[in-house]
Design a protein around this motif. Structure first.
Motif, PDB file in Angstrom:
ATOM      1  N   LEU A   1       0.805  -1.216   0.000  1.00  0.00           N
ATOM      2  CA  LEU A   1       0.000   0.000   0.000  1.00  0.00           C
ATOM      3  C   LEU A   1       0.841   1.271   0.000  1.00  0.00           C
ATOM      4  O   LEU A   1       0.307   2.356  -0.123  1.00  0.00           O
ATOM      5  CB  LEU A   1      -0.952  -0.010   1.199  1.00  0.00           C
ATOM      6  N   THR A   2       2.156   1.138   0.127  1.00  0.00           N
ATOM      7  CA  THR A   2       3.016   2.315   0.131  1.00  0.00           C
ATOM      8  C   THR A   2       3.734   2.436  -1.202  1.00  0.00           C
ATOM      9  O   THR A   2       3.806   1.490  -1.975  1.00  0.00           O
ATOM     10  CB  THR A   2       4.062   2.247   1.256  1.00  0.00           C
ATOM     11  N   ASN A   3       4.273   3.597  -1.455  1.00  0.00           N
ATOM     12  CA  ASN A   3       5.034   3.850  -2.669  1.00  0.00           C
ATOM     13  C   ASN A   3       6.529   3.865  -2.399  1.00  0.00           C
ATOM     14  O   ASN A   3       7.311   4.182  -3.272  1.00  0.00           O
ATOM     15  CB  ASN A   3       4.616   5.189  -3.284  1.00  0.00           C
ATOM     16  N   GLU A   4       6.924   3.538  -1.175  1.00  0.00           N
ATOM     17  CA  GLU A   4       8.319   3.627  -0.776  1.00  0.00           C
ATOM     18  C   GLU A   4       8.946   2.245  -0.655  1.00  0.00           C
ATOM     19  O   GLU A   4       8.288   1.269  -0.316  1.00  0.00           O
ATOM     20  CB  GLU A   4       8.432   4.346   0.565  1.00  0.00           C
ATOM     21  N   CYS A   5      10.240   2.190  -0.906  1.00  0.00           N
ATOM     22  CA  CYS A   5      11.011   0.954  -0.772  1.00  0.00           C
ATOM     23  C   CYS A   5      11.051   0.564   0.709  1.00  0.00           C
ATOM     24  O   CYS A   5      11.287   1.397   1.582  1.00  0.00           O
ATOM     25  CB  CYS A   5      12.427   1.177  -1.294  1.00  0.00           C
TER      26      CYS A   5
ATOM     27  N   PRO B   1       9.467   4.138  -8.456  1.00  0.00           N
ATOM     28  CA  PRO B   1       8.854   4.775  -9.625  1.00  0.00           C
ATOM     29  C   PRO B   1       7.512   4.121  -9.988  1.00  0.00           C
ATOM     30  O   PRO B   1       7.318   2.918  -9.826  1.00  0.00           O
ATOM     31  CB  PRO B   1       9.885   4.546 -10.742  1.00  0.00           C
ATOM     32  N   LYS B   2       6.595   4.964 -10.478  1.00  0.00           N
ATOM     33  CA  LYS B   2       5.249   4.500 -10.819  1.00  0.00           C
ATOM     34  C   LYS B   2       5.281   3.395 -11.876  1.00  0.00           C
ATOM     35  O   LYS B   2       4.529   2.420 -11.784  1.00  0.00           O
ATOM     36  CB  LYS B   2       4.410   5.670 -11.325  1.00  0.00           C
ATOM     37  N   ALA B   3       6.175   3.501 -12.852  1.00  0.00           N
ATOM     38  CA  ALA B   3       6.273   2.483 -13.900  1.00  0.00           C
ATOM     39  C   ALA B   3       6.636   1.121 -13.309  1.00  0.00           C
ATOM     40  O   ALA B   3       6.106   0.094 -13.720  1.00  0.00           O
ATOM     41  CB  ALA B   3       7.306   2.891 -14.939  1.00  0.00           C
TER      42      ALA B   3
ATOM     43  N   VAL C   1       5.139  -4.631  -5.609  1.00  0.00           N
ATOM     44  CA  VAL C   1       6.587  -4.530  -5.427  1.00  0.00           C
ATOM     45  C   VAL C   1       6.894  -3.764  -4.140  1.00  0.00           C
ATOM     46  O   VAL C   1       6.203  -2.801  -3.789  1.00  0.00           O
ATOM     47  CB  VAL C   1       7.256  -3.875  -6.658  1.00  0.00           C
ATOM     48  N   GLU C   2       7.888  -4.229  -3.408  1.00  0.00           N
ATOM     49  CA  GLU C   2       8.233  -3.613  -2.125  1.00  0.00           C
ATOM     50  C   GLU C   2       9.621  -3.003  -2.112  1.00  0.00           C
ATOM     51  O   GLU C   2       9.971  -2.309  -1.175  1.00  0.00           O
ATOM     52  CB  GLU C   2       8.125  -4.653  -1.011  1.00  0.00           C
ATOM     53  N   LEU C   3      10.429  -3.292  -3.152  1.00  0.00           N
ATOM     54  CA  LEU C   3      11.806  -2.816  -3.180  1.00  0.00           C
ATOM     55  C   LEU C   3      12.070  -1.992  -4.427  1.00  0.00           C
ATOM     56  O   LEU C   3      11.527  -2.280  -5.497  1.00  0.00           O
ATOM     57  CB  LEU C   3      12.779  -4.001  -3.154  1.00  0.00           C
ATOM     58  N   CYS C   4      12.944  -0.986  -4.294  1.00  0.00           N
ATOM     59  CA  CYS C   4      13.376  -0.223  -5.465  1.00  0.00           C
ATOM     60  C   CYS C   4      14.342  -1.097  -6.269  1.00  0.00           C
ATOM     61  O   CYS C   4      14.750  -2.176  -5.824  1.00  0.00           O
ATOM     62  CB  CYS C   4      14.040   1.077  -5.035  1.00  0.00           C
TER      63      CYS C   4
END
Length: 88
Positions: A35-39, A47-49, A57-60
């Motif tokens: 639910l978060t946008n952060e690594c 990134p949104k893509a 996805v949970e990791l950058c």
């Protein structure tokens, strides 16, 4: 029929155990909804893509690369190999 040091059915037990380990590893890698946008490792914005390409996805990219390198070293080793199969 077992050969060498393996007991009867030992080869099938080894195959079953290796398969069970692979299934367990695959299940642990399934992505759960994030639910978060952060690594989750470094806290940077993913990134949104990337989030659209890999739902949950949970990791950058950088942190995922580190995790992949660590996992690659572990996967190549058959822990359940019998002494007989290692001598061939």
């Amino acid at each position: 029929m077992a050969g060498g040091f393996a007991k009867d059915g030992g080869v099938q037990e080894q195959i079953d155990a290796t398969l069970a380990d692979a299934v367990s590893l695959a299940r642990s890698r399934l992505h759960h909804e994030n639910l978060t946008n952060e690594c989750s490792e470094c806290g940077l914005l993913i990134p949104k893509a990337r989030r659209q390409a890999i739902p949950g996805v949970e990791l950058c990219v950088a942190c995922q690369g580190i995790v992949d390198k660590q996992n690659k070293a572990i996967e190549g080793y058959n822990r359940r190999g019998s002494k007989d199969s290692q001598l061939r």
